[in-house]
Motif scaffolding. Structure first.
Motif, PDB file in Angstrom:
ATOM      1  N   TYR A   1      -0.786   5.611  -1.109  1.00  0.00           N
ATOM      2  CA  TYR A   1      -2.134   6.271  -1.009  1.00  0.00           C
ATOM      3  C   TYR A   1      -3.366   5.124  -1.476  1.00  0.00           C
ATOM      4  O   TYR A   1      -4.419   5.082  -0.801  1.00  0.00           O
ATOM      5  N   GLU A   2      -2.863   4.082  -2.391  1.00  0.00           N
ATOM      6  CA  GLU A   2      -3.585   3.077  -2.937  1.00  0.00           C
ATOM      7  C   GLU A   2      -3.246   1.770  -2.208  1.00  0.00           C
ATOM      8  O   GLU A   2      -2.215   1.621  -1.706  1.00  0.00           O
TER       9      GLU A   2
ATOM     10  N   TYR B   1       0.768  -1.125   0.077  1.00  0.00           N
ATOM     11  CA  TYR B   1      -0.079  -0.072  -0.088  1.00  0.00           C
ATOM     12  C   TYR B   1       0.898   1.163   0.113  1.00  0.00           C
ATOM     13  O   TYR B   1       1.954   1.184   0.154  1.00  0.00           O
TER      14      TYR B   1
ATOM     15  N   TYR C   1      -8.812  -2.743   3.166  1.00  0.00           N
ATOM     16  CA  TYR C   1      -8.398  -3.338   1.803  1.00  0.00           C
ATOM     17  C   TYR C   1      -8.049  -4.648   2.226  1.00  0.00           C
ATOM     18  O   TYR C   1      -8.400  -5.538   1.588  1.00  0.00           O
TER      19      TYR C   1
END
Length: 652
Positions: free
Chosen positions: A515-516, A513, A554
């Motif tokens: 920012y994404e 990871y 996530y």
């Protein structure tokens, strides 16, 4: 008046003619019925194999008691013709143990027969056989005539041969002599071998015959103790010797050797009580119990393997997992075990097994659960709780069978009260059997075999190293840098190496990871340690910002949502700085979903954030190192904490 008389005569004559015609018709019908052959269902014994009967389709009647494990059955649904007909009928559910009529149909041979345990009968696996058969309820088909007498592959039926063994044969008289009865010894060897099927299982329990006429022995069989032949020495009954005559041994050698039941692939040890208190008679009952278990399990390299350790004052390995690779050889080896004597030091024996028995050198297979069944006469003379705990933590599933437990006035001598519940994996009675007497021990055989083979419920096979889904959440932000990112991947690889990795053991997944977020690989992607390590090595550095909270969310969705229900879920997050987003809600979600989270911080990572991310207590789940090159130092401590936490959780 004359007209009336004539009318009466006519009526009488008419009645007579009707009776005459009716009688003739009835006579013809009776004659037809008497000519129609009456179907008699032939009876067979439990040990008759389908291959011995040449008829392609027939109805037979089986006696009661064919559920015994001594009658070999090969296959499931479709059975190899070397199987017991009646044993297959019980296994398939067409009959119960009370016997009855069945329809048997011969079919083509199969390339493989799958063994299974059903209706109290353990069928064996077999690679291939030349002929098969199926059994069904005895519903005759229309237009099909079934034989009242079966045709056998030999010239005489088993019934006729059995009759020969029970009657003395009269030799023709010679002038000047008296005809003498000839015993079974003078019947040909192959007739005798087919006449009756004697098993070791019976022989080890029955006492010598009290009949005035001892059972005749095969001629010239040499004694196992001396060099004398049977004709030179008085013989006990055959069933008391524990061995089979040469003729039967030769026929058994023709039996196909099973590769074992693949549905019961366990590495099994029996810890048997050899203390002086047990005595020879009960020790023999214990060995008989082991032999029955062996026959029910279907031993083989593709199925269960079994070894035996006997304990008294000290333990000794009788044979290990790779010594005997089939049920026949294992049964013979059990018969030869002799009583050691001494105290019942079961605790010391369990410690011995933990350190020495389940090793690769002794035939232990890494993918098979380890099971130890402790048989105990009364109570142990040493403590078992600590030894058993260490055994369980090493992945050994311990079952305890306690026979004739201490009565009220004997309980003062028990070293460790409630020892059985302290020793086994669960205290719900699943792993322990309390048997009232040695003569009742046989009743535990079927439930024990069923539990041993139910690998999904063997709780102690699950250790800290083979029972988790581990998701690595890796910071790939710009502050890490390419060189340090490779160091982080090496740290992930070093942790992964410590676990037993496969589809059924520990599984590894990874998310990177910034920012994404990016799923590098999921739990179901790689199933070997080598593939996992290569996948870790191949992860490319991303670079960007640091949104740790979003990364945790996530990982929960993309990794842990696909975790198996029976797996422990571990998240190991590595970061080098403070997150740009809030980690509190994400961390709370992970904890509520049962994900055990370890937070590893490097350099500029914020300790307060690490403690929030980590599972409580934070001191056991949060780690910090001042530079990337020191990450490797955390590996032993993280592994130790993972295992300590696993072993501290109640297994009951």
């Amino acid at each position: 008046m004359g007209i009336v008389v004539l009318t009466m005569k006519a009526s009488v004559i008419e009645m007579f003619l009707v009776l005459l015609v009716t009688g003739i018709h009835s006579h013809k019908e009776m004659a037809k019925k008497s000519k129609r052959p009456k179907f008699t269902v032939p009876q067979i014994n439990c040990d008759v194999k389908a291959g011995k009967i040449t008829n392609l389709e027939f109805i037979v009647k089986c006696p009661a008691g064919c559920q015994e494990s001594k009658y070999h059955v090969y296959g499931t649904g479709v059975y190899a013709s070397c199987s017991s007909v009646c044993g297959a009928a019980v296994h398939s559910g067409v009959l119960d143990n009370s016997g009855g009529k069945i329809l048997v149909q011969k079919v083509a041979g199969q390339s493989g027969y799958k063994g299974s345990y059903s209706n109290g009968v353990r069928s064996l696996s077999l690679p291939r056989w030349r002929e098969s058969f199926i059994v069904s309820e005895s519903q005759p088909k229309k237009g099909v005539t079934y034989p009242s007498t079966l045709t056998y592959s030999s010239s005489k039926t088993p019934a006729a041969k059995a009759d020969e063994t029970t009657k003395a044969y009269q030799k023709p008289s010679v002038p000047g002599t008296t005809a003498q009865p000839v015993t079974l010894m003078q019947v040909s060897a192959d007739q005798e071998a087919e006449a009756a099927h004697t098993t070791w299982a019976k022989s080890s329990l029955l006492a010598p015959s009290s009949s005035s006429s001892p059972r005749p022995q095969p001629m010239g069989r040499r004694s196992w103790d001396t060099g004398e032949t049977d004709l030179q020495k008085p013989q006990p009954a055959l069933l008391d010797t524990g061995f089979l005559p040469k003729e039967e041994l030769s026929t058994q050698a023709l039996e196909p050797v099973s590769q074992g039941d693949p549905n019961c692939q366990v590495d099994l040890l029996f810890l048997i009580d050899g203390s002086s208190s047990i005595g020879k008679r009960r020790f023999r009952l214990q060995k008989q119990f082991l032999a029955n278990v062996v026959q029910a399990l279907d031993i083989g390299p593709s199925g269960p393997l079994m070894g035996v350790v006997q304990y008294g004052d000290s333990p000794a390995t009788q044979f290990n997992l790779k010594t005997h690779m089939n049920s026949r050889d294992l049964t013979a080896a059990i018969e030869k075990i002799t009583l050691r004597g001494g105290l019942s030091n079961a605790g010391g024996a369990i410690s011995f097994v933990t350190k020495n028995f389940f090793s690769k050198a002794n035939g232990n297979r890494s993918g098979a659960p380890n099971v130890a069944v402790v048989v105990l006469d009364g109570w142990p003379t040493d403590k078992v709780e600590e030894a058993s705990r260490l055994a369980r933590e090493s992945g050994i599933n311990i079952f305890f069978i306690t026979i004739e437990a201490a009565i009220e006035n004997e309980k003062q001598y028990v070293v460790e009260p409630n020892f059985a519940n302290k020793a086994v994996c669960r205290t719900n009675g699943y792993y322990s059997f309390n048997v009232q007497s040695w003569f009742s021990l046989r009743k535990t055989m079927q439930p024990l075999v069923k539990r041993i083979c139910d690998t999904d419920r063997l709780a102690c096979s699950k250790t800290c190293l083979n029972s988790a889904d581990i998701g690595f959440v890796i910071d790939g932000s710009s502050s890490v840098g390419t060189g340090n990112f490779r160091t982080v991947l090496q740290f992930v690889a070093n942790l992964s190496k410590e676990f037993e990795i496969s589809d059924t053991d520990t599984r590894i997944g990874a998310v990177q990871y910034t920012y994404e977020q990016r799923l590098e690989f999921g739990f179901d992607k790689y199933h070997t340690k080598a593939d996992v390590l290569n996948a870790i090595k191949s992860v490319g550095y991303w670079s960007g910002g640091t949104s740790t909270g979003a990364a945790i969310h996530y990982a929960l969705e993309q990794l842990f949502k696909k975790s198996k229900p029976n797996k422990r879920k571990l998240m190991i997050l590595i970061t080098d700085g403070r997150s740009y987003d809030d980690v509190r809600i994400a961390a709370m979600a992970a904890h509520q979903k049962g994900v055990i989270t370890y937070a590893v911080g490097v350099a500029w990572a914020a300790q307060d954030e690490l403690d929030i991310i980590a599972t409580h207590p934070a001191r056991d789940h949060s780690f910090f190192v001042d530079e990337f090159d020191n990450l490797y130092k955390s590996v032993p401590k993280i592994i130790q904490n993972i295992c300590t936490e696993f072993n501290s959780q109640p297994r009951n």
